[in-house]
Design an enzyme around this catalytic site. Structure first.
Site, PDB file in Angstrom:
ATOM      1  CG  HIS A  91     -19.804 -21.694  38.371  1.00  0.00           C
ATOM      2  ND1 HIS A  91     -18.769 -22.239  37.921  1.00  0.00           N
ATOM      3  CD2 HIS A  91     -20.907 -22.596  38.139  1.00  0.00           C
ATOM      4  CE1 HIS A  91     -18.924 -23.333  37.004  1.00  0.00           C
ATOM      5  NE2 HIS A  91     -20.188 -23.536  37.294  1.00  0.00           N
ATOM      6  CG  ASP A 127     -23.413 -23.061  40.711  1.00  0.00           C
ATOM      7  OD1 ASP A 127     -23.002 -24.062  41.347  1.00  0.00           O
ATOM      8  OD2 ASP A 127     -23.499 -22.598  39.788  1.00  0.00           O
ATOM      9  CG  ASP A 148     -26.560 -25.785  36.715  1.00  0.00           C
ATOM     10  OD1 ASP A 148     -26.395 -24.375  36.752  1.00  0.00           O
ATOM     11  OD2 ASP A 148     -25.795 -26.597  37.252  1.00  0.00           O
TER      12      ASP A 148
HETATM   13 ZN   LIG Z   1     -24.821 -23.562  38.141  1.00  0.00          ZN
END
Ligand SMILES: [Zn+2]
Length: 561
Positions: free
Chosen positions: A245, A286, A395
């Protein structure tokens, strides 16, 4: 008594330790701790050449410089009370500055430069305090830690980008930010086959800048170029050094969102401001991710879980950080869009970013499926649902990319998962099977995830936006087919091995193993062939997803890659 020399790597840096084989284990550990510059409460992990964790003790097997162990610091228990120990409250100073700034704005209509400078200095000093374990030779760090017995892990400081790295990237970005990208690159940027691995951080910032330019947002919403550049740099700064991430993931999700925008002409279908919201949400979705998922946050009762009452702690945090960045006037790309529009953008971004919590997956997907047959582009609720679906697709879209782009992401994700499960084991917290290096196998997990989570989501958006089918849905079908074939091959190999072992046991060629639970799952190497989950994001609920809600789609079409 013999002396051992152990070769190991800390990051890329080769180190070697020398100790007698009768040394106490704690002394050996301290030696490794010192090499990693780790604090007394950090958790160290040592991997052998096969990628398996080994115990740090005087019993370590000797090795050579060609077969080094790998040393990692996976977590640090922070103090949180350092400022108090130093006799003042940095938060208080920040608050007072904020009040002062507001007062000056009210009095004079604008913030004077001196206040910015002061704020910057306070922020800078705060960061130094927060990373003070690097100054442990002063003795400060140890003293404070000894007094602070908080069991809440606090990972942020160690994950943050160093000032040196920030300076380097900013320098590079400043050099290239006026570069005119070629038509070929701009065209390539619109394609889901875009290879993120070819680009450095500053270049990715430049590419994201181009997205705002080519969608004409800079003109339509009067986004000043220096402000867009400040915003992108702040975003970069607030992504952490975690395996998955990170800023590259932020770029990939934004780029897929951008690609979908062009492929399906989302600006015409949904509206410019909606696309502005989706692209900016993708960029921010994120921010400041600590590399440990919501399940961990809740189980470990972290600061984030406490702050957000266990309700999507990470997504709430990402969103909050996004608006903290946008709150800074020199980063506020929305400062010229007017109050009402800003309200709409803020609402939209909050909805989009919160939708990336996979705990909401079924709820959002089912709602979307129910409106698809009568989808109305003039219906606000329908558009809002489609926006959530779009960012969810972007995503978890790694599997829609070419194999050479998507494959490294699987290793990144696994590394992050395994880091988490290792820490969970050390802390006595529940461990999700899909994160456990002892239980995960690559093909079975990929197959399950693609079949039951990814494909239903992608196919539902394909019903509404058929132009996406060839570019991002068909590749996912092929990936499913590929992993199904791999699962079958592994299963067959396992069956043959079992049969072979039985035959050899019957012939007395190998000892019998007393199996108590019938488990034949092998230990898995960190980057090995058997270790994989999938390239999704936010795995909190992966194990909670009901497999029965989706009909079997075993007749997968497409050729194995
Ligand atoms: Zn993500």
């Amino acid at each position: 008594m013999s002396t051992k020399v152990i070769y190991f790597l800390v990051g890329d840096r080769p180190e070697q330790a020398e100790f007698r084989s009768d040394f106490p284990a704690d002394d050996v550990k301290d030696c490794f701790r010192a090499a990693a510059e780790a604090g007394p409460h950090d958790i160290l992990k040592l991997y052998n050449i096969k990628g398996n964790i080994v115990n740090i003790s005087q019993k370590l097997d000797e090795n050579t410089p060609d077969t080094p162990y790998k040393l990692e610091v996976v977590a640090s228990h922070g103090t949180g009370t350092l400022a108090e120990q130093l006799g003042f409250d940095i938060q208080d100073v920040e608050n007072r500055l904020e009040v002062l700034e507001k007062k000056i704005i009210v009095d004079s209509g604008e913030t004077p430069g001196v206040v910015y400078e002061l704020k910057h200095k306070v922020e800078h000093f705060k960061e130094k305090l927060e990373s003070v374990e690097h100054l442990s030779w002063l003795g400060l760090f140890k003293e404070v830690v000894a007094e602070s017995q908080s069991r809440l892990p606090f990972f942020r400081r160690r994950l943050r980008k160093s000032e040196e790295e920030q300076r380097r990237v900013l320098e590079k970005f400043n050099k290239i930010k006026h570069v005119q990208l070629t038509d070929d690159v701009r065209e390539y940027l619109r394609k889901p086959v875009f290879d993120n691995w070819q680009w450095e951080d500053a270049e990715m910032m430049l590419l994201m800048q181009q997205m705002y330019i080519d969608l004409d947002f800079t003109t339509k919403y009067n986004i000043e170029m220096p402000i867009l550049q400040n915003f992108l740099f702040e975003v970069f700064r607030h992504y952490n050094h975690v395996p998955f991430h990170n800023f590259k993931h932020c770029f990939c999700v934004s780029q897929m969102m951008y690609g979908m925008t062009w492929l399906a002409d989302l600006c015409s279908l949904m509206g410019d401001i909606e696309v502005l919201i989706m692209i900016t949400s993708a960029i921010c979705h994120d921010l400041d991710h600590p590399g440990y998922n919501n399940a961990y946050q809740v189980n470990a009762r972290t600061e984030l879980a406490l702050r957000y009452n266990d309700i999507s702690p990470l997504e709430n945090h990402h969103c909050s950080v996004a608006f903290q960045i946008l709150e800074k006037p020199h980063c506020n790309i929305f400062k010229n869009i007017g109050h009402e529009r800003f309200k709409k953008v803020r609402e939209g971004m909050i909805r989009c970013i919160l939708a990336t919590d996979m705990a909401k997956h079924s709820e959002i997907l089912n709602k979307f499926k129910s409106v698809v047959p009568e989808f109305d582009y003039s219906n606000k609720d329908h558009i809002s649902l489609l926006m959530q679906i779009c960012i969810k697709v972007a995503d978890i879209s790694n599997e829609a990319r070419p194999m050479d782009v998507s494959d490294p992401w699987i290793d990144c994700l696994l590394t992050e998962f395994f880091n988490q499960s290792d820490v969970e084991k050390l802390e006595g917290l529940p461990v999700a099977p899909f994160m456990d290096r002892e239980k995960v196998t690559k093909p079975s997990s990929q197959t399950g995830f693609i079949r039951f989570v990814l494909l239903p989501l992608f196919e539902s958006i394909g019903l509404l936006l058929p132009k996406l089918d060839e570019h991002i849905i068909e590749p996912v079908r092929k990936a499913l087919n590929y992993y199904s074939e791999m699962a079958k091959a592994m299963e067959e190999e396992k069956r043959k091995k079992t049969e072979n072992d039985k035959t050899r046991q019957a012939n007395g060629e190998m000892p019998k193993i007393n199996s108590t639970n019938g488990s034949t799952t092998p230990a898995i190497k960190q980057n090995g062939d058997a270790a994989i989950s999938n390239a999704t994001d936010k795995k909190v609920v992966r194990t909670n997803l009901s497999m029965s809600k989706v009909g079997g789609s075993s007749n997968v079409r497409g050729n194995p890659k």
